[in-house]
Design an enzyme around this catalytic site. Structure first.
Site, PDB file in Angstrom:
ATOM      1  CG  ASP A   1      10.188 -10.586  -1.887  1.00 28.45           C
ATOM      2  OD1 ASP A   1       9.152 -10.206  -2.457  1.00 28.45           O
ATOM      3  OD2 ASP A   1      10.763 -11.660  -2.154  1.00 28.45           O
TER       4      ASP A   1
ATOM      5  CG  ASP B   1       8.926 -13.930  -8.449  1.00 33.50           C
ATOM      6  OD1 ASP B   1       9.760 -13.026  -8.265  1.00 33.50           O
ATOM      7  OD2 ASP B   1       8.291 -14.465  -7.514  1.00 33.50           O
TER       8      ASP B   1
HETATM    9  C1  DGJ Z   1       9.930 -13.617  -4.349  1.00 32.59           C
HETATM   10  C2  DGJ Z   1      10.845 -12.762  -5.172  1.00 32.59           C
HETATM   11  O1  DGJ Z   1      10.148 -12.156  -6.201  1.00 32.59           O
HETATM   12  C3  DGJ Z   1      11.996 -13.615  -5.663  1.00 32.59           C
HETATM   13  O2  DGJ Z   1      12.815 -12.882  -6.522  1.00 32.59           O
HETATM   14  C4  DGJ Z   1      12.758 -14.112  -4.470  1.00 32.59           C
HETATM   15  O3  DGJ Z   1      13.322 -13.015  -3.792  1.00 32.59           O
HETATM   16  C5  DGJ Z   1      11.829 -14.889  -3.554  1.00 32.59           C
HETATM   17  N1  DGJ Z   1      10.659 -14.141  -3.220  1.00 32.59           N
HETATM   18  C6  DGJ Z   1      12.538 -15.270  -2.290  1.00 32.59           C
HETATM   19  O4  DGJ Z   1      11.699 -15.861  -1.399  1.00 32.59           O
END
Ligand code: DGJ
Length: 753
Positions: free
Chosen positions: A478, A548
């Site tokens: 990430d 997300d």
């Molecule tokens: C952003 C990601 O896109 C989410 O899926 C998740 O992993 C969060 N970060 C965790 O902090």
């Protein structure tokens, strides 16, 4: 041979079955003559050289005033010599000016495609798959030598360009602009398609007619960005998904990009793609070289869909690497939307146990497993397991997950740091931070200076330790903030202009080392969803978390837009809970799965809260995906009905196997309508002469009934011309049935196959 060189006329013709790209050297300057559908080779295309004198333009020399670089289309346009458009190359010379005169010096041809130093790139597995042409240009006074690379692939409507710039003089020069490639189209009668958006709203398709002047996409955030994907397409006004000309340009780069179209007053369109010059200034000492990223140009006369399929197969098979490249992806469950930070080992195992019993293959432990991380205010940087949450450590948890019959996957965010961690305290100089300036937070975190090799070494060490400490089969990498305060505390002031791009190179170095060290691990990139969904990342991580936003309705637009450039196999897509956590919308479990099937597929919800009925549904969904994922993820995608067009109430797409024996069609209708009459969906990509048995997934199986109203197999041509009948016999006469957020999935199989 895909590249013909006519020495007499100094004409170069790069071609394959699909496209032709022609340029010729005139008066020392390589000039673009044609890019488009394949034309037969000829010894010269001189009639395409525009030497018409136009008043009030700057000539290249007193003897050759008739020739102005403003009116021709240079292959490598450069600064300061009368071409008034944005150049591909701009250099501050040792004399302090920006005046260049780059002329042709020679060329080399080779089979295959060379790797690019330090950068992700497309590749070949056999030299017969492509041919590469390098043309050398030089300016002896300025001390600049350029090697422009062109690779044309056999059997694909794609060619790739990049440049290497060398300081061939005696004193330092500075590159202020070093684009990867320039593509000139003789006319401006095109529309530009770009993928725009924001966090949770990635890849909205925007299409508009070209206008005079500069238009395009860019990033100045240190990652490719949710806002502006490093991709654009030029299409004819009449081009549709299924027909017409389409040019797609995709930069294989994850940092600050710029892809611009410059329409000049003479109606020609110049496409430039490369590292964003606004955040780039690269001093080169004598003998030093700079390698640009590469840009892929795809051409199709089979519509936007044809362009996409060209990019999809190239990215899937000759950009992605490693054993996962050709494999259908594991069905996963991720705990983020199930627990967020609030979990311990027992809670994780409970969720995993239910998921395993339903056939899910991989459990992914998301954010929050390390010390100092009970919310998003702390913890990033040290990467030590929080044993209060996970008493058995990662190894213990992975073992328990494995005992359930599932693989174990892990979330990391290596590039970031929170105050209060050990690395923050011990190495403040590792954080990007300009002297005397405030340090600007985003999600309470700051950015480690990946332009500093020491930082890359540190992160490699941490990742090696974490991933080596347990049986980790998958990594979600990430990155949750854009870069600001971009100043490297380890770099001298005169080299600070390098830092943005050097960060991207450091990131690639880290990814390269980690993926080589753990070659069997499946990597998924992520940047708060689709903030770094680009071709550069796909070279290391064959899949990316698309957004997300897991709402099924929103995902239709996001996945449609993303698929313009990127293959189904690259799109992370999960079924999440209802009401949805981002939009609070309630949608049927079937619809959520029917959308998520067209990606890597998984679940992101608390499986322990599923009712018995829902568990049965999930079990069936998992079985469906296992049966069809090879086709869905590796087949050819055809987009049929756009959620960006009309009233946006419908969406449909399909995938077809290479042999055209099988297909899966999905139709989505957001809001129920009334009294709309018979509805049909025209399919694409089928064998017109084949007969297909059509079944609807989840429809009641009545003997002899294949689609809802079909009593016999249908020919491909009926399905493509008349269309798949969407009339729903379960609905009343007036209503088009089954409520809001309807989805229907049909499987097609060649009769007798
Ligand atoms: C952003 C990601 O896109 C989410 O899926 C998740 O992993 C969060 N970060 C965790 O902090």
């Amino acid at each position: 041979m895909p590249i013909d060189v006519h020495e007499g006329s100094q004409t170069f013709h790069l071609h394959n079955d699909v496209l032709s790209y022609v340029f010729a050297v005139r008066e020392g300057y390589p000039l673009s003559l044609y890019f488009g559908a394949r034309v037969p080779d000829e010894p010269e295309f001189d009639y395409l050289v525009d030497e018409e004198y136009r008043p009030s333009s700057v000539g290249v020399s007193p003897e050759r005033e008739y020739l102005s670089l403003e009116h021709v289309r240079c292959e490598v346009p450069f600064s300061g010599a009368g071409d008034m458009r944005l150049p591909a190359l701009e250099v501050v010379t040792a004399a302090g000016g920006r005046v260049l005169d780059l002329t042709y010096r020679g060329h080399e041809l080779s089979c295959g495609k060379p790797a690019l130093r330090g950068l992700p790139a497309t590749y070949v597995e056999d030299p017969s798959e492509a041919q590469t042409l390098v043309i050398t240009l030089a300016d002896d006074v300025a001390g600049v030598t350029v090697r422009a690379l062109y690779t044309v692939f056999s059997g694909r409507g794609a060619l790739v360009r990049s440049m290497e710039v060398e300081n061939s003089g005696q004193a330092t020069i500075t590159l202020e602009r070093a684009m990867s490639g320039c593509f000139s189209l003789e006319e401006d009668g095109f529309e530009m398609i770009q993928l725009t958006g924001s966090w949770a709203r990635e890849c909205s398709v925007a299409r508009s007619a070209l206008h005079p002047g500069i238009q395009g996409v860019y990033s100045a955030r240190g990652h490719s960005g949710h806002q502006s994907n490093p991709f654009l397409a030029l299409v004819r006004p009449e081009t549709t998904e299924l027909s017409g000309e389409a040019y797609g340009f995709s930069l294989v780069y994850s940092g600050n990009h710029a892809l611009t179209v410059d329409v000049d007053p003479y109606h020609s369109a110049r496409v430039l793609a490369g590292v964003n010059p606004a955040t780039f200034s690269w001093p080169l000492a004598p003998g030093e070289k700079f390698q640009t990223p590469e840009v892929v140009a795809a051409y199709s006369d089979e519509g936007i869909g044809g362009m996409s399929r060209t990019l999809h197969t190239l990215f899937r098979s000759r950009l992605a690497r490693g054993p996962w490249r050709d494999r259908p992806r594991p069905i996963l469950i991720n705990n983020w939307e199930a627990t967020y930070f609030d979990f311990d080992e027992e809670r994780i195992v409970e969720v995993a146990r239910v998921a395993a019993s339903l056939g899910v293959e991989l459990f992914v432990l998301d954010d929050g497993w390390f010390t100092g991380r009970d919310d998003d205010r702390g913890g990033l940087g040290d990467w030590e397991v929080n044993e209060a949450k996970l008493p058995g450590g990662l190894a213990g948890l992975a073992r328990r997950i494995n005992e359930l019959g599932m693989d174990f996957g892990l979330w990391v965010e290596p590039e970031m740091v929170n105050p209060g961690t050990r690395v923050w305290e011990e190495h403040p100089e590792w954080v990007l931070h300009a002297p005397g300036q405030p340090l600007r937070p985003c999600r309470h975190q700051y950015v480690l200076d990946l332009s500093n090799p020491e930082v890359v070494d540190y992160l490699y060490g941490r990742l090696e330790r974490v991933l080596g400490s347990a049986d980790v089969a998958y990594v979600k990498w990430d990155m949750n903030r854009s870069l600001a305060d971009v100043y490297s505390q380890s770099t001298p002031p005169e080299l600070q202009g390098r830092v943005w791009h050097a960060y991207a190179l450091g990131l690639y170095d880290l990814y390269d080392r980690v993926t080589r060290r753990f070659p069997d691990v499946l990597f998924e990139s992520c940047c708060g969803g689709g903030g770094r969904f680009d071709a550069g990342m796909l070279a290391f991580a064959p899949q990316a978390w698309t957004s997300d936003n897991t709402d099924a309705v929103e995902r239709l637009r996001i996945q449609w837009g993303t698929s313009l450039a990127y293959p189904v196999s690259s799109m992370g897509s999960h079924v999440s809970a209802s009401p949805n956590h981002q939009l609070f919308r309630e949608t049927p479990l079937k619809t959520r799965a029917d959308v998520a099937y067209f990606g890597t597929f998984g679940y992101e919800l608390d499986a322990t809260r599923l009712t018995q009925g829902e568990r049965e549904q999930v079990r069936a969904q998992v079985a469906f995906m296992k049966e069809h994922r090879a086709l869905i993820q590796l087949g050819d995608q055809y987009r049929l009905r756009s959620p960006f067009e009309g009233d946006g109430n419908e969406c449909a797409w399909m995938v077809v196997s290479a042999e055209k024996d099988e297909a899966i069609v999905a139709y989505y209708r957001i809001l129920q309508q009334i009294n709309v009459g018979r509805r049909a969906l025209r399919l694409a990509g089928l064998d017109p002469d084949a007969r297909y048995e059509v079944r609807e997934e989840g429809a009641p199986a009545a003997p002899g009934v294949m689609g809802l109203r079909y009593r016999r197999p249908l020919t491909g041509s009926e399905l493509m011309r008349v269309g798949l009948d969407l009339t729903d016999e379960s609905a009343g006469k007036l209503s088009s049935g089954r409520g809001d957020f309807l989805s229907r999935v049909f499987t097609l199989r060649r009769a007798g196959a």
